[in-house]
Design a protein around this motif. Structure first.
Motif, PDB file in Angstrom:
ATOM      1  N   ARG A  87     -11.621 -11.385   4.411  1.00  0.00           N
ATOM      2  CA  ARG A  87     -12.440 -10.417   4.450  1.00  0.00           C
ATOM      3  C   ARG A  87     -12.057  -9.493   5.846  1.00  0.00           C
ATOM      4  N   PRO A  88     -11.430  -8.262   5.338  1.00  0.00           N
ATOM      5  CA  PRO A  88     -10.879  -7.469   6.513  1.00  0.00           C
ATOM      6  C   PRO A  88     -12.144  -6.541   7.397  1.00  0.00           C
ATOM      7  N   LEU A  89     -11.817  -6.414   8.482  1.00  0.00           N
ATOM      8  CA  LEU A  89     -12.800  -5.923   9.183  1.00  0.00           C
ATOM      9  C   LEU A  89     -12.673  -4.331   9.329  1.00  0.00           C
ATOM     10  N   SER A  90     -11.582  -3.827   9.552  1.00  0.00           N
ATOM     11  CA  SER A  90     -11.559  -2.486   9.973  1.00  0.00           C
ATOM     12  C   SER A  90     -10.912  -1.635   8.761  1.00  0.00           C
ATOM     13  N   TYR A  91     -10.656  -0.277   8.730  1.00  0.00           N
ATOM     14  CA  TYR A  91     -10.371   0.783   7.814  1.00  0.00           C
ATOM     15  C   TYR A  91      -8.734   0.190   7.523  1.00  0.00           C
ATOM     16  N   LEU A  92      -7.968   0.406   8.533  1.00  0.00           N
ATOM     17  CA  LEU A  92      -6.548   0.293   8.503  1.00  0.00           C
ATOM     18  C   LEU A  92      -6.216  -1.242   8.064  1.00  0.00           C
ATOM     19  N   ASP A  93      -7.230  -2.157   8.198  1.00  0.00           N
ATOM     20  CA  ASP A  93      -6.825  -3.506   7.425  1.00  0.00           C
ATOM     21  C   ASP A  93      -7.385  -3.624   6.126  1.00  0.00           C
ATOM     22  N   GLY A  94      -7.605  -2.588   5.437  1.00  0.00           N
ATOM     23  CA  GLY A  94      -7.918  -2.511   4.012  1.00  0.00           C
ATOM     24  C   GLY A  94      -9.360  -2.916   3.695  1.00  0.00           C
ATOM     25  N   ARG A 168      -0.524   3.641   2.363  1.00  0.00           N
ATOM     26  CA  ARG A 168      -1.275   2.528   2.883  1.00  0.00           C
ATOM     27  C   ARG A 168      -1.895   1.860   1.741  1.00  0.00           C
ATOM     28  N   ARG A 169      -2.222   2.669   0.653  1.00  0.00           N
ATOM     29  CA  ARG A 169      -2.916   1.748  -0.694  1.00  0.00           C
ATOM     30  C   ARG A 169      -1.660   0.954  -1.236  1.00  0.00           C
ATOM     31  N   LEU A 170      -0.324   1.495  -1.367  1.00  0.00           N
ATOM     32  CA  LEU A 170       0.786   0.416  -1.561  1.00  0.00           C
ATOM     33  C   LEU A 170       0.982  -0.611  -0.750  1.00  0.00           C
ATOM     34  N   HIS A 171       0.807  -0.508   0.500  1.00  0.00           N
ATOM     35  CA  HIS A 171       0.858  -1.515   1.641  1.00  0.00           C
ATOM     36  C   HIS A 171      -0.383  -2.593   1.241  1.00  0.00           C
ATOM     37  N   ASP A 172      -1.295  -2.181   0.930  1.00  0.00           N
ATOM     38  CA  ASP A 172      -2.422  -3.206   0.649  1.00  0.00           C
ATOM     39  C   ASP A 172      -2.284  -4.113  -0.436  1.00  0.00           C
ATOM     40  N   THR A 173      -1.448  -3.725  -1.391  1.00  0.00           N
ATOM     41  CA  THR A 173      -1.031  -4.651  -2.586  1.00  0.00           C
ATOM     42  C   THR A 173       0.471  -5.249  -2.262  1.00  0.00           C
ATOM     43  N   ASP A 174       1.061  -5.095  -0.851  1.00  0.00           N
ATOM     44  CA  ASP A 174       2.187  -5.714  -0.263  1.00  0.00           C
ATOM     45  C   ASP A 174       3.328  -5.269  -0.909  1.00  0.00           C
ATOM     46  N   ARG A 175       3.330  -3.922  -1.124  1.00  0.00           N
ATOM     47  CA  ARG A 175       4.300  -2.906  -1.632  1.00  0.00           C
ATOM     48  C   ARG A 175       4.695  -2.058  -0.608  1.00  0.00           C
ATOM     49  N   ARG A 176       6.176  -1.646  -0.458  1.00  0.00           N
ATOM     50  CA  ARG A 176       6.497  -0.740   0.425  1.00  0.00           C
ATOM     51  C   ARG A 176       6.283   0.713  -0.048  1.00  0.00           C
ATOM     52  N   GLY A 177       6.055   1.849   1.135  1.00  0.00           N
ATOM     53  CA  GLY A 177       5.606   2.838   0.653  1.00  0.00           C
ATOM     54  C   GLY A 177       6.631   3.704   0.015  1.00  0.00           C
ATOM     55  N   TRP A 178       7.963   3.189  -0.203  1.00  0.00           N
ATOM     56  CA  TRP A 178       8.861   3.947  -0.722  1.00  0.00           C
ATOM     57  C   TRP A 178       8.620   3.855  -2.283  1.00  0.00           C
TER      58      TRP A 178
END
Length: 212
Positions: A87-94, A168-178
């Motif tokens: 369970r993430p704690l902060s906004y930038l941790d998802g 950042r939404r792509l990062h949340d699914t473990d995908r690169r921003g490209w």
């Protein structure tokens, strides 16, 4: 002692009556006041609530065995996650957020291309973008000059914040921003991006977490 009427005096002899002597106390027996039988509350010592100093044993935390020293941690654990790592704690941790936090987080991180964004953070901000674009379009229809000014002051910051949020939404699914650039592929690219935006984030930290 009884009264002339045969009734028992409840409180002993009356010192105002003549001829009556107070009861004698046997030799060697101390007298005491009735108040001494009442237990008195002991005042707390100065060191009763003091924190244990160096070399003094501390108080145990309930649930710990004997000999174990309990400590209280007032800060969340390192890594941006609660114990268990799910369970993430902060906004930038998802972490999931409401509409207000999603708007503030998106605007404040307009040029932040690292970290993660949860689905709630992404879609609440997308709702704000839709509302803002409708208002800007209505203003542009009424006045061209006013529409241009509103586009610069409102629409452009929302576009920049939306691009960073999509990365950042792509990062949340473990995908690169490209992967964001696949949206330029007609029809298929937009569908693929929409699927990525709808996917839940990875459980626990991934390689794109907010650096600490």
């Amino acid at each position: 002692m009884s009264t002339p009427n045969g009734q028992q005096e409840p409180y002993g002899p009356d010192p105002n009556r003549p001829g009556q002597q107070p009861p004698q106390v046997p030799a060697g027996q101390d007298t005491y006041a009735p108040e001494e039988d009442i237990p008195r509350q002991q005042a707390p010592r100065d060191d009763q609530y003091a924190a244990p100093g160096p070399g003094q044993p501390g108080q145990q935390v309930p649930g710990q065995g004997a000999g174990q020293q309990g400590t209280y941690n007032a800060y969340p654990p390192a890594g941006g996650y609660y114990p268990g790592g799910t369970r993430p704690l902060s906004y930038l941790d998802g972490a999931p957020v409401g509409f207000g936090d999603a708007v503030r987080g998106g605007i404040n991180n307009m040029f932040t291309y690292w970290g993660r964004a949860s689905r709630s953070a992404f879609w609440w901000f997308a709702l704000l973008e839709v509302i803002a674009y409708l208002i800007v379009s209505w203003i542009s229809d009424e006045s061209t000059i006013a529409g241009i000014i509103v586009d610069i002051l409102v629409a452009l910051p929302l576009i920049l914040a939306g691009i960073a949020l999509a990365v950042r939404r792509l990062h949340d699914t473990d995908r690169r921003g490209w992967w964001w650039f696949i949206g330029f592929v007609p029809v298929v690219g937009g569908i693929i991006l929409l699927v990525f935006y709808l996917l839940p984030g990875t459980r626990g930290p991934n390689r794109f977490n907010h650096p600490r």
